[in-house]
Structures are given as C-alpha cells and as structure tokens.
Design a protein around this motif. Structure first.
Motif, PDB file in Angstrom:
ATOM      1  N   HIS A 115       0.861  -1.177   0.000  1.00 33.40           N
ATOM      2  CA  HIS A 115       0.000   0.000   0.000  1.00 33.40           C
ATOM      3  C   HIS A 115       0.900   1.230   0.000  1.00 33.40           C
ATOM      4  CE1 HIS A 115       0.896   0.563   4.199  1.00 33.40           C
ATOM      5  NE2 HIS A 115       0.420  -0.622   4.516  1.00 33.40           N
ATOM      6  N   SER A 116       0.299   2.406   0.058  1.00 36.50           N
ATOM      7  CA  SER A 116       1.103   3.628   0.010  1.00 36.50           C
ATOM      8  C   SER A 116       2.133   3.615   1.123  1.00 36.50           C
ATOM      9  CB  SER A 116       0.213   4.847   0.189  1.00 36.50           C
ATOM     10  OG  SER A 116      -0.820   4.819  -0.741  1.00 36.50           O
ATOM     11  N   SER A 117       3.354   3.955   0.797  1.00 37.35           N
ATOM     12  CA  SER A 117       4.409   3.936   1.801  1.00 37.35           C
ATOM     13  C   SER A 117       4.339   5.195   2.643  1.00 37.35           C
ATOM     14  CB  SER A 117       5.768   3.856   1.121  1.00 37.35           C
ATOM     15  OG  SER A 117       5.833   2.734   0.297  1.00 37.35           O
ATOM     16  N   MET A 118       4.755   5.044   3.891  1.00 36.49           N
ATOM     17  CA  MET A 118       4.821   6.200   4.767  1.00 36.49           C
ATOM     18  C   MET A 118       6.255   6.579   5.054  1.00 36.49           C
ATOM     19  SD  MET A 118       2.012   5.053   7.490  1.00 36.49           S
ATOM     20  CE  MET A 118       2.307   6.407   8.590  1.00 36.49           C
ATOM     21  N   GLN A 119       7.165   5.683   4.783  1.00 38.99           N
ATOM     22  CA  GLN A 119       8.563   6.007   5.048  1.00 38.99           C
ATOM     23  C   GLN A 119       9.436   5.334   4.004  1.00 38.99           C
ATOM     24  OE1 GLN A 119       9.094   4.365   8.971  1.00 38.99           O
ATOM     25  NE2 GLN A 119      10.010   2.524   8.130  1.00 38.99           N
ATOM     26  N   ASP A 134      13.791   3.238  -1.703  1.00 36.02           N
ATOM     27  CA  ASP A 134      12.454   3.448  -2.252  1.00 36.02           C
ATOM     28  C   ASP A 134      11.813   4.602  -1.489  1.00 36.02           C
ATOM     29  OD1 ASP A 134       9.683   3.228  -2.778  1.00 36.02           O
ATOM     30  OD2 ASP A 134       9.487   1.594  -1.343  1.00 36.02           O
ATOM     31  N   HIS A 175       4.218  10.112  -1.960  1.00 32.70           N
ATOM     32  CA  HIS A 175       3.218  11.077  -1.486  1.00 32.70           C
ATOM     33  C   HIS A 175       3.808  12.478  -1.549  1.00 32.70           C
ATOM     34  CE1 HIS A 175       0.572  13.273   1.220  1.00 32.70           C
ATOM     35  NE2 HIS A 175      -0.303  12.302   1.072  1.00 32.70           N
ATOM     36  N   PRO A 176       3.087  13.430  -2.139  1.00 33.93           N
ATOM     37  CA  PRO A 176       3.683  14.750  -2.369  1.00 33.93           C
ATOM     38  C   PRO A 176       4.237  15.408  -1.111  1.00 33.93           C
ATOM     39  CG  PRO A 176       1.349  14.700  -2.982  1.00 33.93           C
ATOM     40  CD  PRO A 176       1.759  13.312  -2.734  1.00 33.93           C
ATOM     41  N   ARG A 177       3.712  15.051   0.031  1.00 34.50           N
ATOM     42  CA  ARG A 177       4.199  15.701   1.243  1.00 34.50           C
ATOM     43  C   ARG A 177       5.560  15.187   1.689  1.00 34.50           C
ATOM     44  NH1 ARG A 177       0.270  19.235   3.347  1.00 34.50           N
ATOM     45  NH2 ARG A 177      -1.831  18.452   3.179  1.00 34.50           N
ATOM     46  N   ILE A 178       5.904  13.973   1.302  1.00 32.21           N
ATOM     47  CA  ILE A 178       7.207  13.463   1.726  1.00 32.21           C
ATOM     48  C   ILE A 178       8.121  13.140   0.558  1.00 32.21           C
ATOM     49  CG2 ILE A 178       6.809  12.607   4.047  1.00 32.21           C
ATOM     50  CD1 ILE A 178       5.722  10.123   2.998  1.00 32.21           C
ATOM     51  N   GLN A 222      11.975  14.021   0.178  1.00 32.80           N
ATOM     52  CA  GLN A 222      13.040  13.330   0.898  1.00 32.80           C
ATOM     53  C   GLN A 222      14.079  12.730  -0.038  1.00 32.80           C
ATOM     54  OE1 GLN A 222      11.284  10.464   3.467  1.00 32.80           O
ATOM     55  NE2 GLN A 222      10.594  11.981   4.939  1.00 32.80           N
ATOM     56  N   GLU A 251       5.005  16.919 -12.785  1.00 33.19           N
ATOM     57  CA  GLU A 251       5.512  17.796 -11.733  1.00 33.19           C
ATOM     58  C   GLU A 251       6.557  17.080 -10.891  1.00 33.19           C
ATOM     59  OE1 GLU A 251       2.617  19.429  -9.073  1.00 33.19           O
ATOM     60  OE2 GLU A 251       4.181  20.511  -7.999  1.00 33.19           O
TER      61      GLU A 251
END
Lengths: 669, 284
Positions: free
Chosen positions: B86-90, B109, B113-116, B119, B148
């Motif tokens: 699923h969508s990664s958080m880290q 990897d 998500h555009p907010r992270i 990194q 983008e």
C-alpha cells in the motif's frame, strides 16, 4: 462484519491482509482502498491522533507498533457499530508481535540498510517465504475475531433485552415469510447481509414470543449448571449464555475465509435458547457439556479477556504456541525491572513509553500555542507525534525531548508541504492553452477570494493582480463586494494604480487595458455580477478574472449561503481563502465553517461536485514575527496549501511560503 | 613543520651573522624539500579525495508519484516475490545482490506522497542510478501530476554538484501488464511510447509556462527551493525531448510484476517482467 484487515510495514509492504467481502477484495489492490486512503489522507498528514477515519462508507481504525514499524488496520462498514474493533486491534497487535518477533526484526532490518556490504549475508541467510511464515496466523486471526464477535454479540443481546420493545406486528411485516428456511449459500456480500438481517429479525421475534417465559428458561438453565452460584434473575442469563456460545464455537473450528453460512449461523444462534419446546433437550445437553469444562473458573465473572479466551479456545497446536508466546511476554515484562532499565539507559537502547513522553508532550503543546497555533491543532499534532514515538528506541545521546522535537519537526514539514501544485501560473497557462484550439473564445481562469471581514481580501487581490500582470496576463477584477461602502472605489483605485504601474515583459505600450474593473455598484446580487464579469472577460479576451467577495463571518448563514451560490453558479477554477496570520484559535473555526459551507451548499445546488477551499493566502505576515502558528493551523485544517503570503503594504509584498522557514520559526524558542 | 624551521633560522641568524649564509642555505634547501613533499602529499590527498567524491554512489533510487509500484519493485528485487503493498509512509532501504555478478546494490524506495516526496534529495548524493517509476496504465489521466514530480527530479539531477558523477537515469513504465499489446508493438513498447509522449508534452507545457514568467519571491531571502525549477533545458530547438535533454541520457523500460507470485527461478529469468530493468542495473 469486518471488511478488510491488514498488517503491514510502514514502508508499504503488506505482511498479511484479508478481505471479507468481494467488494473489499476488489478495492484492496487499487489506490482507492481504505488502507491507502487512510495513509494518504490521515497518517501522512499528521492526523494520526484521531482514532477513526471514515471514507467511502468505510470506517477505518488502526494501531501502530512503532519499534517494528508495523501498522494494523481494520476497515468495516461505517453504519455498523462494531464495539470490538479496538479490542481486536490490541489483541492482534500483541499476538502478532509476540509470535513473529524474530522474523519481523530481520524483516525490518532488511529495510533499513545503510551500507551494502554486510547485508548480502543477511539476505541469503533468511528465506523470505512470507506465505509460509504467516501460515498459521490465518487460523489464529479467525479465533481472535470470532471470540470478539461472539462477545460483542452477547453484549448487544443483553443490552437489547432491556431496551427494545418493538411491536411484533412491525417485525412480521419486515420479515419475509420464508425467513426461517433461507437456503444456505456461499460467501457473498449481499447474501451475508441478508442472512444477517434475517437472523437478527428472527432473534428478535423469538425473544418477543418467549417474553412470557424468560424466568422459566433461566431456571432451567440454572438447574443444569448447578455448580455455580448465580441468581435466578434475568441478569444471570449473560454468563450462562456466554458459556453455551463458547462450546458452540469450539465445535466450529473449521471456519475459513468464507462468510458464515446459514447452518453455521443456526448453530451459533443462541436466540433459540428462549424458544421453549423443540430445543430444550439440545439445550440441556449443551449446558451439561459446559459444566465439565476445565476453563470454568476463567469465565465465571462473565468477562472475557481476549487473551484468556485465546488460551481456552484455540486448537491444540496453536494454543500451545500462544500460551508460550504470552507467557514469554509476561515474563519479560516482569523481569524488566529497575536494573535493566538503568542498563538500557546506559546502552542507549531505551524504549520510549507514554509516561516518558507525557511531560515533553505537555511542554510542546504549550510551546506551539505560544507560537499562535490553535489549541486544538497543537493537541492533535503533538499527540500524533507522540503516537509515532511510543515504543521507539532512542539513541544514547538523545534525550526524549530532542527526539520529540525531531519527530515534531518532520511532522510539521509534512503537514506544511503542499500536496497539490501551488504553481498558479502553470495552471492558468494550462487552462488557457487547452481551450484555445477547440473554440474561438477561450474560457478565462477565475479565482475567487473569500474570507472574514478585514483580513485583506481586496488588498491581496490587487497584489496577485500585479503579479499576474507582470507575467503578461490580462486581468479583469470583478467587484462582487456589493455590501461594504467604498469597496468598489477601493478596487477602482487599485485598478488605476495597476494600469499605470503594470509594465509587463512586453513593454509599456502593451500595458494599457491589461487590468480592468468590472463593477455594477452596490446592493446587487454578487453571484450575478460574477457571472456577467466572467462572460465579459470571455468576450473581451481577458485571461484571468479575480472575483472579490464581501467579507463575512463564518457563522452568518445567509451570507455563507450567498457565497456558496456565487461559487456554485460560477464554478471558479480556484477558491482562495484569505486569512490573517494574527488569527489564533479562531482560524480553525473560520476555515472549517467556510469549507463546510462551500461544500454543503455546492453539493446541494445540483452541480453534483463538492467544492471546497483550494488554497489559502495568509496576510499580515509581517506583523507576527515568529508567531507563525496560523499557517500550521490553516494547513492542518484544510489540508490545502498556502499559495501566497502577504507581507507588506506595496504591490510587490507577495511571497511564497517556505516550509523550512516556517518550521524553524515554529520550533524556535 | 615550516614554522619551526623558520623560527630556528631566525634564532640563528640574529646573533651570528657568519652562520647566516649557512643557515640560509640549509633553510632554503629544507624548505624546497619540504615544499616538494607537501606538494606531493597535497596532490595525493587531493586525488584521493577527488576520487572518493567522484566515485559513483552505491544506491539505486526509486522515485516517482504515489501508486507507481516502487515498493512492489523493491519487494520483487529484494525478497524475490511480489508482496502486496500500500502507500508507503517512510523510505525503504534494502540491499540486493545482482545474481550473475558479485555486486550488491542498495535500493532506496522513497514514498511518492507529495508531502514526503522531497526526501529523495537526501539520498541523491549517494545515488548511482535513479529510476523514476510511473504507472503506465494511468499516465494519460495523471500526466500533469507525474510531470511535476519528474520535473523536480530532473531539476535536482541537473543541479547536482560537479564533484559528483551524474547518476544514470531511467524512466520505468511500470504495470505494463495492464496494457494490451497491439499487433505492431508489445505491451512494453506501447507503455514506453505512451509514457514518453505524455511526459514530454507535459514537461514542455511546464517549460513554456516558466519561460518568461516572473515568479513570486519566496519568503525569507534567496534559496532555490521549490520556487523556480529549472532543469528542462534541451539542446534542440527548444521543445522538450528526452533525447535532447541536457542532463544526460534517459533510458526507458517497460516492466511489470504480478502480485502474490514468487519470482521464477534463476534459469528462466527471461519471463520475469523486470528483466530489462535488471539488465540495466547490471550494466551500471
């Protein structure tokens, strides 16, 4: 009852998951699955302090295991009031971690490789046969889930008994005539639902029929279970029933992935308890069987703890594994005394607990509030951070507060970083160019400015206008503030100034007529003026229409309705909320209500699509020094980016927000 | 060493003028020697440093928008089976061995998500290769968003310090299996073509909108962060083409993985949807 359950790593790899309905199965792999939405919209945005997330009719609950970086997620239909989900999550967490601890550690280590050298060895040593490793988990999960479901059903039943008095006739009309002999069918969402309903209705009906003789039933059962000292009141039904329930589930160990069939339900359906004649012999047999059980002591008080239930109910092999795991866990907990705690501190492998974090958490909340972050937001952000820290190990030279600060900093960065493009110019150009070839007249790009009174809507509108003119675009300003005296004149002055100043890249000669004002005086319908302005712009080849609206308080419903009407009739490309940086706790309320009002009224007006705020402009930035908490409050509430920051009195005092600066300012002492 | 010698020389030549010439000779000789030595040392040191900084990084960076399939590729490469994701958080960092050779490679990897997403800049200095993973089946719908992301990656790539040798760059058109192969082209080729045309079109749009535009200053002084993105310069007639991109060569691959399946054994590697990608990794 549940729709989807998954255990996964924070990095995105799903270790184990199961969908209980075909619909959930289908969405599980797509990007719109409940788990994906949860992560996208709640967890990454720093909203993990809330304990429930709702999306597309699903309710999603989750829990973290921070030292192993695991997330446990359960999704179910929102209309169901499942009381046991929290318990289920906790139980799953405890069991899963204890059973697979070594494997999980290697797994997590394999995802945190800093150098390439030594890891090849680790990789070859472990075989990553995930399916094999988690093979037995399936059964354990079933057992836990079933136990909790039964318990919840039990509770509901006992509650229902005291409260619900429905007329029997009403039930009869609802009940299909052949509800008693529904054909057992295979798994499937709809059939499950039907059976569920049928079953519930049947249960209710039976209970109502047997209403006359509840005491008799209770006594009979009491006689059978003679060993216990329960009173012959209706309250004593609860433990007895739980017992009978329990023995049934023991017999049904083969529950697999499929939903329960009618026959399964029949065996689980203890509502027949109250039906007198035909079921009586079986009932007695059941109860006598129960008395023999060794686990009698555990359930005496009528309260099941998950773990205890597990001890008794799992099959031979799994129960031994479980008891082992749980005992080990307990031993470890008890032996982790003072000495080991000190040692852990020295070696720097201290694990953070909720208690460690509490003082730091409070301090940070205070700090954020001092920086003008709204209280509600400060609480939520800090709790989200502490949630993500509990169970983590801190380095030897790192104090709890510095660990917290670090986590908070990255959390703030995530919240403030825009998730949609803030490149206004690009979207304007894209829109203009996309319409050009198809039709002769191109649709102008329209931006609406909304906000409460006196925050600087008109002023910042003129700044944006100046910037657009600088980029060679023709701008029409629509004076839709038809209420405040002087509003139109204010814009007229701006337009006059801008048309004198406005020197685009193409030189001064071109600048004439770059900015114009569309005005219709006072007291008119703002939505109508905006519409006329847009069509005027279309006819006269303007690129952008900036719509200035009257300021209004968020609580003033007629005015909010008027604003929503303006938005829904004109459907502007961007709705920018203008808010001042001076605002404190009020920011949350303002934005929530503006967003809510726009969404509610725009969806009600028949266009079908909900329109909320697309971005924010924070004004009077120069007045707050480093108390920039409003920026955080605003982005947290809407999840939308801050497009511009107004920071002065001249047309050029328009800036873009730099996330790192704001984070620094918020965290600085 | 130098200050001691000169100090000595000074001490000598002040009281006795006879030794002055001798001391001068000695000091000049030693000075010469020492300076020679220093020069050699410096040169060696400089080359060593230079070589270290010039040596390529050791990581493969998987970047790209959310839902592209980065974690799935990582799981296929690392665990030899494609797990559900699923969508990664880290960020995930794992290391893989590339079978025929003894080389190993670190795979990073970065969540899309555009907010992270930003990194990925942290891992850039150690990057040996950068793979931009795109979902080929939804590119037509998400073109602008993907572009983008890509723009930011290109911008970082082109503005890397000269001391670092530029990492190899590839655009991976993932989830090819969702496309139907036509008579003239395989699904992979189709995916590559589609991804290339959509991205070129979108990037060109971005380029023209930025050209001649006056950006808004970012708060708090200078710093190129986020506001004015460059990195779209081409050698050709101005229109953006990957083939003419100034930042270097851009490779394209069409890949696919099947969720829930173990990767076939070594000998039948050809059937693996990641085969072309693996070959590219080997060549690095």
């Amino acid at each position: 009852m549940l729709d989807h359950c998954s255990i996964s790593h924070r990095g995105g790899i799903v270790l184990w998951s199961r969908s209980f309905t075909p619909a959930a199965e289908q969405t599980a792999s797509s990007s719109s699955s409940p788990v994906n939405s949860l992560i996208r919209d709640a967890l990454i945005e720093g909203r993990n302090a809330e304990n429930k997330y709702e999306k597309d009719g699903y309710a999603v609950k989750w829990t973290f295991v921070n030292n192993l970086e695991l997330i446990f997620v359960v999704a179910y239909q929102r209309i169901l009031q499942l009381t046991y989900v929290d318990e289920l999550l906790e139980a799953l967490k405890a069991l899963f971690v204890q059973l697979f601890q070594p494997f999980l550690s290697t797994f997590v280590a394999s995802l945190h490789v800093s150098s390439t050298g030594k890891v090849a060895a680790v990789n070859t040593a472990t075989t990553w046969d995930f399916t094999k490793i988690f093979e037995k988990w399936d059964r354990l999960f079933d057992d836990v889930l079933r136990g909790l479901e039964n318990k919840a059903a039990q509770e509901r039943k006992s509650r229902l008994k005291h409260t619900s008095i429905h007329p029997e006739t009403a039930i009869d009309t609802i009940l299909p005539s052949d509800a008693d002999d529904v054909v057992p069918s295979d798994s499937g969402a709809t059939t499950v639902d039907e059976e569920q309903i049928a079953r519930n209705v049947q249960a209710l009906k039976n209970r109502l029929k047997a209403r006359g003789r509840p005491i008799a039933g209770g006594r009979r059962r009491l006689e059978a279970g003679s060993g216990r000292d329960s009173l012959p009141t209706s309250d004593s039904d609860t433990p007895t029933k739980q017992k009978s329930k329990k023995s049934k589930t023991k017999a049904q160990r083969k529950w697999g992935d499929e939903a329960p069939t009618e026959s399964d339900m029949a065996s689980l359906d203890f509502s027949y308890v109250d039906v007198p004649s035909p079921n009586t012999p079986a009932k007695v047999a059941d109860v006598t069987a129960l008395v023999d059980q060794s686990s009698l002591g555990i359930v005496k008080d009528g309260i099941y703890e998950v773990k205890d239930w597990e001890f008794a109910s799992t099959s031979e092999s799994s129960s031994s594994v479980l008891t082992q795991a749980l005992h080990k866990g307990k031993e470890e907990k008890s032996s982790a005394g003072l000495l080991s705690n000190v040692f852990a501190r020295l070696t720097g492998s201290k694990v953070l607990t909720q208690d460690d974090l509490k003082p730091v958490l409070e301090g940070m909340k205070q700090h954020l509030m001092k920086k003008n972050v709204a209280k509600e937001i400060a609480d939520k952000v800090c709790e989200g951070v502490s949630e993500s820290l509990v169970g983590k190990k801190v380095g030897s030279f790192q104090s709890t507060s510095s660990a917290f600060r670090q986590a908070l900093s990255s959390s703030l960065t995530q919240i403030l970083t825009p998730k949609t493009s803030t490149d206004l110019l690009l979207s304007i150009r894209t829109k203009l160019s996309s319409h050009f070839p198809s039709s002769q007249q191109r649709e102008p790009y329209s931006i609406t400015f909304v906000g409460v009174n006196g925050v600087g809507k008109s002023t910042n509108l003129s700044k944006v206008c100046f910037w657009l003119v600088q980029n060679g675009l023709r701008v029409l300003i629509a004076a839709c503030d038809t209420f405040r005296s002087g509003a139109v004149e204010q814009l007229r002055v701006h337009v006059r100034n801008l048309s004198m100043l406005g020197v685009g890249p193409n030189g001064a000669t071109d600048s004439k007529g770059r900015v114009e004002l569309y005005e219709k005086g006072y007291g008119k319908d703002a939505a109508g003026i905006a519409k006329e302005a847009i069509s005027f712009a279309r006819d006269n080849d303007f690129d952008v229409v900036l719509i200035d609206t009257a300021g209004r308080m968020q609580d003033n419903e007629p005015l909010m309705r008027a604003l929503a009407k303006l938005v829904s009739t004109n459907n502007p490309d961007k709705i920018l909320f203008v808010g001042e940086a001076l605002v404190g706790n009020e920011a949350v309320d303002q934005l929530k209500k503006f967003d809510r009002a726009l969404r509610d009224f725009s969806s009600a007006s028949g266009t079908g699509k909900e329109r909320g705020i697309d971005g924010m402009i924070v004004t009077k930035w120069d007045t707050v020094d480093d108390k920039v908490g409003a920026a955080l409050s605003m982005t947290y509430v809407t999840g939308q980016p801050i497009v511009f920051v107004g920071c002065g009195q001249t047309y050029t005092d328009l800036r873009q927000l730099r996330v790192s600066n704001v984070v620094q300012a918020i965290l600085s002492d | 060493m130098d200050p001691i010698i000169t100090e000595e020389a000074v001490n000598h030549n002040v009281p006795t003028p006879e030794i002055l010439s001798q001391a001068k000779v000695i000091s000049s000789q030693t000075l010469l020697l020492v300076s020679l030595l220093l020069a050699v040392l410096l040169a060696v040191g400089f080359f060593a440093v230079r070589k270290r900084s010039q040596s390529k990084g050791s990581s493969l960076l998987l970047v790209g928008p959310s839902g592209g399939g980065k974690t799935a590729i990582l799981s296929t490469l690392v665990y030899k089976r494609t797990l559900r994701t699923h969508s990664s958080m880290q960020t995930n960092m794992a290391s893989i061995a590339l079978p025929p050779s003894t080389k190993s490679l670190r795979i990073v990897d970065v969540p899309g998500h555009p907010r992270i997403f930003d990194q990925f800049r942290e891992y850039m200095p150690d990057a040996k290769a950068v793979a931009f993973v795109v979902d080929a089946s939804t590119i037509s719908r998400n073109g602008a968003v993907v572009a983008e992301h890509l723009h930011r990656v290109l911008h970082v790539l082109i503005s890397l310090p000269p001391s670092q040798s530029p990492p190899a760059f590839a655009i991976v058109a993932h989830k090819c299996d969702a496309l139907k192969a036509s008579a003239s082209a395989t699904a992979e080729q189709l995916a590559i073509n589609r991804v290339r045309t959509v991205l070129e079109r979108e990037l060109d749009k971005r380029r023209t909108s930025h050209a001649g535009g006056v950006g808004v200053e970012s708060l708090g002084g200078e710093g190129d962060e986020g506001t004015d993105l460059g990195g779209l310069e081409c050698t050709g007639n101005g229109e953006f083409r990957f083939a003419e991109w100034e930042g270097g060569e851009v490779s394209f691959f069409g890949t696919s993985v099947a969720v829930g399946k173990a990767v076939p054994a070594e000998d039948e590697k050809g059937k693996d949807g990641l085969a072309p990608f693996r070959e590219w990794l080997l060549e690095l």
